[in-house]
Design a protein around this motif. Structure first.
Motif, mmCIF file in Angstrom:
data_model
loop_
_atom_site.group_PDB
_atom_site.id
_atom_site.type_symbol
_atom_site.label_atom_id
_atom_site.label_comp_id
_atom_site.label_asym_id
_atom_site.label_seq_id
_atom_site.Cartn_x
_atom_site.Cartn_y
_atom_site.Cartn_z
ATOM 1 N N THR A 1 14.256 7.585 -2.350
ATOM 2 C CA THR A 1 14.548 8.232 -1.077
ATOM 3 C C THR A 1 13.615 9.402 -0.811
ATOM 4 N N ARG A 2 13.041 9.953 -1.912
ATOM 5 C CA ARG A 2 12.089 11.039 -1.725
ATOM 6 C C ARG A 2 10.739 10.469 -1.285
ATOM 7 N N THR A 3 9.868 11.306 -0.828
ATOM 8 C CA THR A 3 8.552 10.885 -0.386
ATOM 9 C C THR A 3 7.744 10.404 -1.573
ATOM 10 N N ALA A 4 6.961 9.351 -1.393
ATOM 11 C CA ALA A 4 6.133 8.826 -2.471
ATOM 12 C C ALA A 4 5.183 9.888 -2.985
ATOM 13 N N MET A 5 4.975 9.839 -4.293
ATOM 14 C CA MET A 5 4.134 10.831 -4.954
ATOM 15 C C MET A 5 2.712 10.811 -4.409
ATOM 16 N N SER A 6 2.155 11.980 -4.181
ATOM 17 C CA SER A 6 0.743 12.103 -3.839
ATOM 18 C C SER A 6 0.121 13.111 -4.786
ATOM 19 N N VAL A 7 -1.104 12.879 -5.166
ATOM 20 C CA VAL A 7 -1.740 13.714 -6.170
ATOM 21 C C VAL A 7 -2.202 15.014 -5.564
ATOM 22 N N PRO A 8 -1.765 16.175 -6.070
ATOM 23 C CA PRO A 8 -2.198 17.444 -5.553
ATOM 24 C C PRO A 8 -3.700 17.626 -5.726
ATOM 25 N N ALA A 9 -4.274 18.441 -4.892
ATOM 26 C CA ALA A 9 -5.736 18.578 -4.894
ATOM 27 C C ALA A 9 -6.218 19.762 -5.695
ATOM 28 N N THR A 10 -5.353 20.660 -6.142
ATOM 29 C CA THR A 10 -5.831 21.864 -6.815
ATOM 30 C C THR A 10 -5.077 22.080 -8.118
ATOM 31 N N THR A 11 -5.226 21.137 -9.044
ATOM 32 C CA THR A 11 -4.479 21.249 -10.290
ATOM 33 C C THR A 11 -5.362 21.068 -11.510
ATOM 34 N N LEU A 12 -6.648 21.309 -11.400
ATOM 35 C CA LEU A 12 -7.567 21.090 -12.489
ATOM 36 C C LEU A 12 -7.588 22.268 -13.457
ATOM 37 N N SER A 13 -7.450 21.960 -14.736
ATOM 38 C CA SER A 13 -7.486 22.999 -15.754
ATOM 39 C C SER A 13 -8.901 23.527 -15.950
ATOM 40 N N GLU A 14 -9.011 24.792 -16.307
ATOM 41 C CA GLU A 14 -10.309 25.369 -16.593
ATOM 42 C C GLU A 14 -10.696 25.181 -18.060
ATOM 43 N N HIS A 15 -9.796 24.617 -18.867
ATOM 44 C CA HIS A 15 -10.057 24.538 -20.296
ATOM 45 C C HIS A 15 -10.608 23.181 -20.683
ATOM 46 N N ALA B 1 5.900 -1.582 -1.269
ATOM 47 C CA ALA B 1 5.906 -2.172 -2.602
ATOM 48 C C ALA B 1 7.310 -2.611 -2.997
ATOM 49 N N ARG B 2 8.299 -1.776 -2.722
ATOM 50 C CA ARG B 2 9.677 -2.158 -3.041
ATOM 51 C C ARG B 2 10.106 -3.373 -2.221
ATOM 52 N N ALA B 3 9.759 -3.394 -0.946
ATOM 53 C CA ALA B 3 10.129 -4.526 -0.094
ATOM 54 C C ALA B 3 9.489 -5.822 -0.575
ATOM 55 N N LEU B 4 8.322 -5.712 -1.203
ATOM 56 C CA LEU B 4 7.606 -6.890 -1.673
ATOM 57 C C LEU B 4 8.323 -7.597 -2.819
ATOM 58 N N LEU B 5 9.284 -6.915 -3.441
ATOM 59 C CA LEU B 5 10.022 -7.528 -4.542
ATOM 60 C C LEU B 5 10.819 -8.750 -4.092
ATOM 61 N N LEU B 6 11.264 -8.776 -2.841
ATOM 62 C CA LEU B 6 12.072 -9.905 -2.378
ATOM 63 C C LEU B 6 11.246 -11.181 -2.193
ATOM 64 N N PRO B 7 10.096 -11.134 -1.483
ATOM 65 C CA PRO B 7 9.267 -12.349 -1.461
ATOM 66 C C PRO B 7 8.719 -12.708 -2.838
ATOM 67 N N LEU B 8 8.473 -11.710 -3.689
ATOM 68 C CA LEU B 8 8.031 -11.984 -5.050
ATOM 69 C C LEU B 8 9.082 -12.803 -5.796
ATOM 70 N N SER B 9 10.355 -12.498 -5.555
ATOM 71 C CA SER B 9 11.448 -13.251 -6.166
ATOM 72 C C SER B 9 11.363 -14.726 -5.798
ATOM 73 N N ALA B 10 11.087 -15.010 -4.523
ATOM 74 C CA ALA B 10 11.000 -16.402 -4.063
ATOM 75 C C ALA B 10 9.807 -17.123 -4.703
ATOM 76 N N VAL B 11 8.696 -16.425 -4.872
ATOM 77 C CA VAL B 11 7.505 -17.042 -5.461
ATOM 78 C C VAL B 11 7.747 -17.401 -6.925
ATOM 79 N N ALA C 1 0.803 -1.225 0.000
ATOM 80 C CA ALA C 1 0.000 0.000 0.000
ATOM 81 C C ALA C 1 0.833 1.271 0.000
ATOM 82 N N THR C 2 2.124 1.180 0.332
ATOM 83 C CA THR C 2 3.014 2.339 0.288
ATOM 84 C C THR C 2 4.173 2.030 -0.652
ATOM 85 N N THR C 3 4.886 3.075 -1.040
ATOM 86 C CA THR C 3 6.008 2.883 -1.954
ATOM 87 C C THR C 3 7.082 1.996 -1.335
ATOM 88 N N ALA C 4 7.413 2.230 -0.066
ATOM 89 C CA ALA C 4 8.435 1.423 0.610
ATOM 90 C C ALA C 4 8.001 -0.031 0.713
#
Length: 427
Positions: A413-427, A293-303, A288-291
């Motif tokens: 290393t940066r914070t996982a992306m979150s979608v900004p709430a005020t970026t809707l175009s008027e066009h 998801a990355r950690a899940l790659l190791l058990p995925l390797s075993a599967v 559910a988080t970026t960290a």
């Protein structure tokens, strides 16, 4: 539990779907879209063979060429989505897919069939990327859970469409093939009509501008100059190879190299669909988080390694042992499919700059498109090599998981992306 209480519980779960009303509408779109695709996917080769009377070589060339042209749809659609309203582009693509499907009914000329199929493939790959992008924008921080729900609904649609197609094939007439193709085309029209009612989600790449507050001049980030992301997409191509196991690998292995009964192949496909419908949402919580998801790659390797080993062992015993090992392999590759879907969905967005999500997701879509060509070659090579080939197949994907885990370490290393709430175009 009474029917009233069950209905109340179902409505409560439905209202908790991330993305609100628009998110729920997109789930209906996924169900309708994939049901239509399920009608056509299982009979397309038969349609071209018995209705338009193409030769085996002509059918093979048509499928290969249209799929190759469709590869361009993913990056093209993603790039357009960073510049135009997403819902409008989705509507156009759904109508394009509808036109391509229905146009197949109007001709048996090979050149026209090839051109129309290529247009449909282009629209299909572009729509797939844009649907994921819409989910990311409308669900925001809950995008992983939403994508899991979406994937569950889509698999249910595929199964429903395939069941209807199987019943229609029992009729055994060319009219049945035409009705299935028409149903596929009309499903895209229905999806477009529902999309009209969906609101435009916020987009980091399109901001409100006015005379007093003009848009700042920023250089557009290109995924084609992002070496880390391109390397990540290359590893994704390998991780998507599990798709070819069910479509090509298992049926051929059972038919030519295994002592298991031939009827096991469709049963393992059913097992795959049932497991995805039942397990995709629960397993999505693990990434559910970026960290996470990355950690899940190791058990995925075993599967992945376990799946390859089980395929190899299926050739070492009698029918009962072969059936047990093949079932184990199918379970392992299905779990890997679900885990990778969660990991891939989160990391493909987390690695993308906020202002170029569409372009980056479009390039990421190339991994799945490329796998459609490379996957059958990889599994047929494994079959030709024998048990050692399957062990190497699983080990290669497993090693790629660990490579990807290390590749993206510094980038995240940066914070996982979150979608900004005020970026809707008027066009």
């Amino acid at each position: 539990m009474s029917s009233t209480r069950r209905a109340t519980a179902w409505r409560a779960r439905w209202t908790r779907v991330p993305g609100g009303r628009d998110g729920r509408r997109m789930l209906w779109i996924a169900l309708v879209d994939r049901t239509g695709s399920g009608l056509w996917a299982s009979v397309s080769v038969l349609y071209f063979t018995y209705v338009t009377e193409l030769s085996v070589a002509e059918v093979g060339t048509l499928v290969a060429v249209s799929a190759a042209i469709g590869i361009a749809g993913a990056p093209l659609g993603g790039r357009i989505a960073d510049r135009l309203p997403l819902t409008r582009v989705l509507i156009v693509l759904q109508l394009l897919r509808a036109a391509a499907s229905l146009a197949l009914l109007t001709t048996d000329e090979y050149a026209l069939l090839l051109a129309v199929s290529a247009v449909g493939s282009l629209g299909d790959r572009a729509a797939n990327v844009l649907t994921k992008l819409y989910a990311a924008r409308v669900a925001g921080p809950e995008r992983v859970r939403y994508q899991a729900v979406n994937r569950t609904v889509a698999n249910a649609g595929w199964a429903l469409g395939g069941l209807v197609a199987a019943l229609a094939l029992g009729i055994g007439s060319t009219a049945a093939y035409r009705w299935l193709l028409m149903g596929d085309g009309l499903s895209f029209v229905a999806a477009a009509l529902v999309t009209v009612r969906c609101g435009e989600p916020p987009s980091p790449s399109r901001t409100v501008a006015s005379a007093e507050h003009p848009l700042p001049k920023t250089r557009q980030t290109s995924p084609w100059r992002d070496r880390t992301y391109l390397a990540y997409v290359a590893t994704e191509t390998v991780l998507f190879l599990d798709d070819a196991v069910f479509k090509v690998g298992l049926p051929l292995w059972i038919a030519h190299q295994s002592t298991a009964p031939h009827g096991l192949a469709p049963l393992l496909m059913v097992l795959n669909n049932v497991m995805v419908v039942a397990g995709q949402v629960p397993l999505a919580r693990l990434g559910a988080t970026t960290a996470a998801a990355r950690a899940l790659l190791l058990p995925l390797s075993a599967v992945f390694a376990a799946g390859g080993a089980a395929m190899a062992l299926s050739a070492t015993g009698g029918p009962v042992a072969a059936t047990l090992f093949l079932t184990t392999a199918a379970i392992a590759f299905t779990v890997a499919e679900m885990l990778h879907a969660t990991v891939s969905w989160e990391l493909s967005l987390a690695l993308a700059p906020d202002t170029a999500q569409g372009a980056y997701l479009g390039v990421h879509g190339l991994a799945q498109s490329a796998q459609r060509s490379l996957g059958p070659l990889a599994v047929t090579a494994a079959i030709a090599t024998g048990p050692a080939g399957w062990a190497l197949f699983g080990s290669t994907i497993a090693l790629t998981c660990t490579v990807q885990h290390r590749l993206i370490r510094s980038r995240l290393t940066r914070t996982a992306m979150s979608v900004p709430a005020t970026t809707l175009s008027e066009h």
